[in-house]
Motif scaffolding. Sequence first.
Motif: not given
Length: 391
Positions: A280-299, A316-319
């Motif tokens: 199916q690729a390529p795409f005109d817009l690809v959003l990569c919402d990557a795995p992360c520490s989640g520090s913004g949602s720790w509440r 996680t940074v390497a991934l």
Amino acid sequence: MTPGARVQAAIEILDEILTGQAVEKTLTNWARRSRFAGSKDRAAVRDHVYQALRCRRSYAVLGGSETGRGLMLGACKDQGLDPAALFHGEGHAPSALSAAEQSIAPEFHSDAERHDIPEWLWPVFSRSLGTEAIAAATALRSRAAVHLRVNLLKGDRDNAIERLTREGIATEPHPASPTALTVTEGARRIKNAESYLQGFVELQDAASQAVVDKLPVQNAPRILDYCSGGGGKALAIAAQTQAEVCAHDADPRRMRDIPERAMRAGADIRCLTSEELVTQAPFDLVLCDAPCSGSGSWRRDPEGKWRLTQDTLDDTVALQARILDEAAQRVAPGGVLAFATCSMLDVENSQQTQRFQERHTGWAHLSETAWHVHSGTDGFYVSVFRRNGTE
């Protein structure tokens, strides 16, 4: 249950969690064996537990020990309550305070301890946020607001506010996004409300919505949400454009709710396997919402704050870098790549942007935006690139 009995229940649950048990599993097991506890009791105990976990380090200092009892004693002190009113041993309440507990003289030994951040992480956290570090850490000590996204496929924000009001849910517009609402009353009613069940609104943090607002979705005929998970951003994208919207996740099980959510919302989202993605690729817009520490949602997930280690952050940074490189390959010449995280740490955000540019030529960096928890949203980051049209 009496207020004291609720505190004792929280103490017992926290003691299990502190041995390494998962928070949600422990709460569920307690509820199953505590049939006497009504819905208000379960909600109150849950709130006690989550607040104690958000403030685990400072409450341990205030309460004299990192145990369930110490954390709940620290919570009383932090909230200006008289511990003796709850710790008295009557009606299933915690036993009365000992002489040692009554004479605790709390002393914080670092900013990290005072503001409930792991000691090893404080240098990264404070560097990432600069003069805003303490404000952000303080915000992480409190419960997050509940935000809704208005589904533009079914109505506008004013219509959603009116519908929710009739169902006993009070909301107000949130400035982060034109589709965002803050719930000010009746949050526990949302998942049973017709407005939610019929897809007029979705639960989604305002900054998560604002990430989508930063994407040029109107100029992209084919869009891919590359690390879609449950599909929240794919749904938000589909509500703003007539484009073909696809979702993909390395673990297809994470996408299992997307078809039902899309049907409820009146959206058309195609879930792609890894094999289908290649064709199916390529795409005109690809959003990569990557795995992360989640520090913004720790509440919302304080457990994640205490489980994070230097090694897991490094991994996680390497991934993220590998995923970003893979996502870039799915972008058509002249197309757009967006990299997003729900993190406030520079190693996952601005440094990833810089390193991507160092690894790849032929990309223009269009913008980067960050949202922080002390500004009334979860912590999020998005960086947007455009691929050279000749590649």
